[in-house]
Design a protein around this motif. Sequence first.
Motif, PDB file in Angstrom:
ATOM      1  N   GLY A   1      23.512  -8.280   1.242  1.00  0.00           N
ATOM      2  CA  GLY A   1      23.512  -9.568   1.917  1.00  0.00           C
ATOM      3  C   GLY A   1      22.159  -9.979   2.465  1.00  0.00           C
ATOM      4  N   VAL A   2      21.097  -9.313   2.024  1.00  0.00           N
ATOM      5  CA  VAL A   2      19.755  -9.672   2.456  1.00  0.00           C
ATOM      6  C   VAL A   2      19.117 -10.551   1.394  1.00  0.00           C
ATOM      7  CG1 VAL A   2      17.463  -8.808   3.048  1.00  0.00           C
ATOM      8  CG2 VAL A   2      19.483  -7.541   3.771  1.00  0.00           C
ATOM      9  N   ALA A   3      18.684 -11.729   1.809  1.00  0.00           N
ATOM     10  CA  ALA A   3      17.968 -12.626   0.898  1.00  0.00           C
ATOM     11  C   ALA A   3      16.481 -12.536   1.221  1.00  0.00           C
ATOM     12  CB  ALA A   3      18.454 -14.056   1.066  1.00  0.00           C
ATOM     13  N   SER A   4      15.664 -12.537   0.195  1.00  0.00           N
ATOM     14  CA  SER A   4      14.211 -12.537   0.370  1.00  0.00           C
ATOM     15  C   SER A   4      13.641 -13.808  -0.223  1.00  0.00           C
ATOM     16  CB  SER A   4      13.580 -11.331  -0.318  1.00  0.00           C
ATOM     17  OG  SER A   4      13.881 -10.154   0.375  1.00  0.00           O
ATOM     18  N   VAL A   5      12.764 -14.427   0.526  1.00  0.00           N
ATOM     19  CA  VAL A   5      12.115 -15.662   0.111  1.00  0.00           C
ATOM     20  C   VAL A   5      10.641 -15.358  -0.133  1.00  0.00           C
ATOM     21  CG1 VAL A   5      11.550 -18.017   0.820  1.00  0.00           C
ATOM     22  CG2 VAL A   5      13.707 -16.990   1.543  1.00  0.00           C
ATOM     23  N   SER A   6      10.133 -15.803  -1.266  1.00  0.00           N
ATOM     24  CA  SER A   6       8.706 -15.703  -1.566  1.00  0.00           C
ATOM     25  C   SER A   6       8.173 -17.110  -1.804  1.00  0.00           C
ATOM     26  CB  SER A   6       8.468 -14.830  -2.797  1.00  0.00           C
ATOM     27  OG  SER A   6       8.836 -13.499  -2.527  1.00  0.00           O
ATOM     28  N   LEU A   7       7.011 -17.394  -1.241  1.00  0.00           N
ATOM     29  CA  LEU A   7       6.441 -18.735  -1.295  1.00  0.00           C
ATOM     30  C   LEU A   7       5.062 -18.727  -1.938  1.00  0.00           C
ATOM     31  CD1 LEU A   7       7.030 -19.721   2.433  1.00  0.00           C
ATOM     32  CD2 LEU A   7       8.551 -20.146   0.512  1.00  0.00           C
ATOM     33  N   THR A   8       4.769 -19.792  -2.628  1.00  0.00           N
ATOM     34  CA  THR A   8       3.422 -20.065  -3.102  1.00  0.00           C
ATOM     35  C   THR A   8       3.102 -21.485  -2.669  1.00  0.00           C
ATOM     36  OG1 THR A   8       3.735 -18.650  -5.033  1.00  0.00           O
ATOM     37  CG2 THR A   8       1.891 -20.191  -5.106  1.00  0.00           C
ATOM     38  N   GLY A   9       1.913 -21.669  -2.122  1.00  0.00           N
ATOM     39  CA  GLY A   9       1.532 -22.997  -1.678  1.00  0.00           C
ATOM     40  C   GLY A   9       0.053 -23.086  -1.421  1.00  0.00           C
ATOM     41  N   LYS A  10      -0.348 -24.227  -0.922  1.00  0.00           N
ATOM     42  CA  LYS A  10      -1.759 -24.494  -0.667  1.00  0.00           C
ATOM     43  C   LYS A  10      -1.994 -24.545   0.837  1.00  0.00           C
ATOM     44  CE  LYS A  10      -3.785 -27.089  -3.536  1.00  0.00           C
ATOM     45  NZ  LYS A  10      -4.263 -28.205  -4.356  1.00  0.00           N
ATOM     46  N   TYR A  11      -2.994 -23.793   1.287  1.00  0.00           N
ATOM     47  CA  TYR A  11      -3.451 -23.853   2.671  1.00  0.00           C
ATOM     48  C   TYR A  11      -4.373 -25.069   2.761  1.00  0.00           C
ATOM     49  CZ  TYR A  11      -5.750 -22.354   7.012  1.00  0.00           C
ATOM     50  OH  TYR A  11      -6.248 -22.289   8.291  1.00  0.00           O
ATOM     51  N   LEU A  12      -3.897 -26.139   3.358  1.00  0.00           N
ATOM     52  CA  LEU A  12      -4.581 -27.428   3.292  1.00  0.00           C
ATOM     53  C   LEU A  12      -5.966 -27.489   3.944  1.00  0.00           C
ATOM     54  CD1 LEU A  12      -1.518 -29.794   3.668  1.00  0.00           C
ATOM     55  CD2 LEU A  12      -2.732 -29.126   1.585  1.00  0.00           C
ATOM     56  N   PRO A  13      -6.241 -26.749   5.016  1.00  0.00           N
ATOM     57  CA  PRO A  13      -7.588 -26.841   5.578  1.00  0.00           C
ATOM     58  C   PRO A  13      -8.715 -26.479   4.604  1.00  0.00           C
ATOM     59  CG  PRO A  13      -6.130 -25.924   7.208  1.00  0.00           C
ATOM     60  CD  PRO A  13      -5.342 -26.017   5.917  1.00  0.00           C
TER      61      PRO A  13
END
Length: 109
Positions: A84-96
């Motif tokens: 019952g453990v969900a893991s989230v992985s993200l990719t994105g842009k650090y805007l500064p």
Amino acid sequence: MDENTGKALGGINHLRQSIRRLLTTPLGSRVMRRDYGSRLFQLVDAPLNMSTRMDLIAATADALRKWEPRFQLLKVSITGDETGVASVSLTGKYLPDGQTVRLDNISVK
């Protein structure tokens, strides 16, 4: 400030800590800021089918859009296991500075 060491924290390291804190905080749990956090906890006990995955992705995107102006989300990956453990992985842009950032294995229990 680093939540583990108490030392000053800035840049991408502060962003990583802020995103982890945002996504692992249930909506309504902060007394003076009831709308801070994400809906991930409301979804974690649902069967991890395509519909729930889409809801988890939407909840992640909603929280980041509202509370993290330094980050532009590009991709969300959801994994789960039989405990019952969900893991989230993200990719994105650090805007500064425009740097691409990857944040792996944010666990939601």
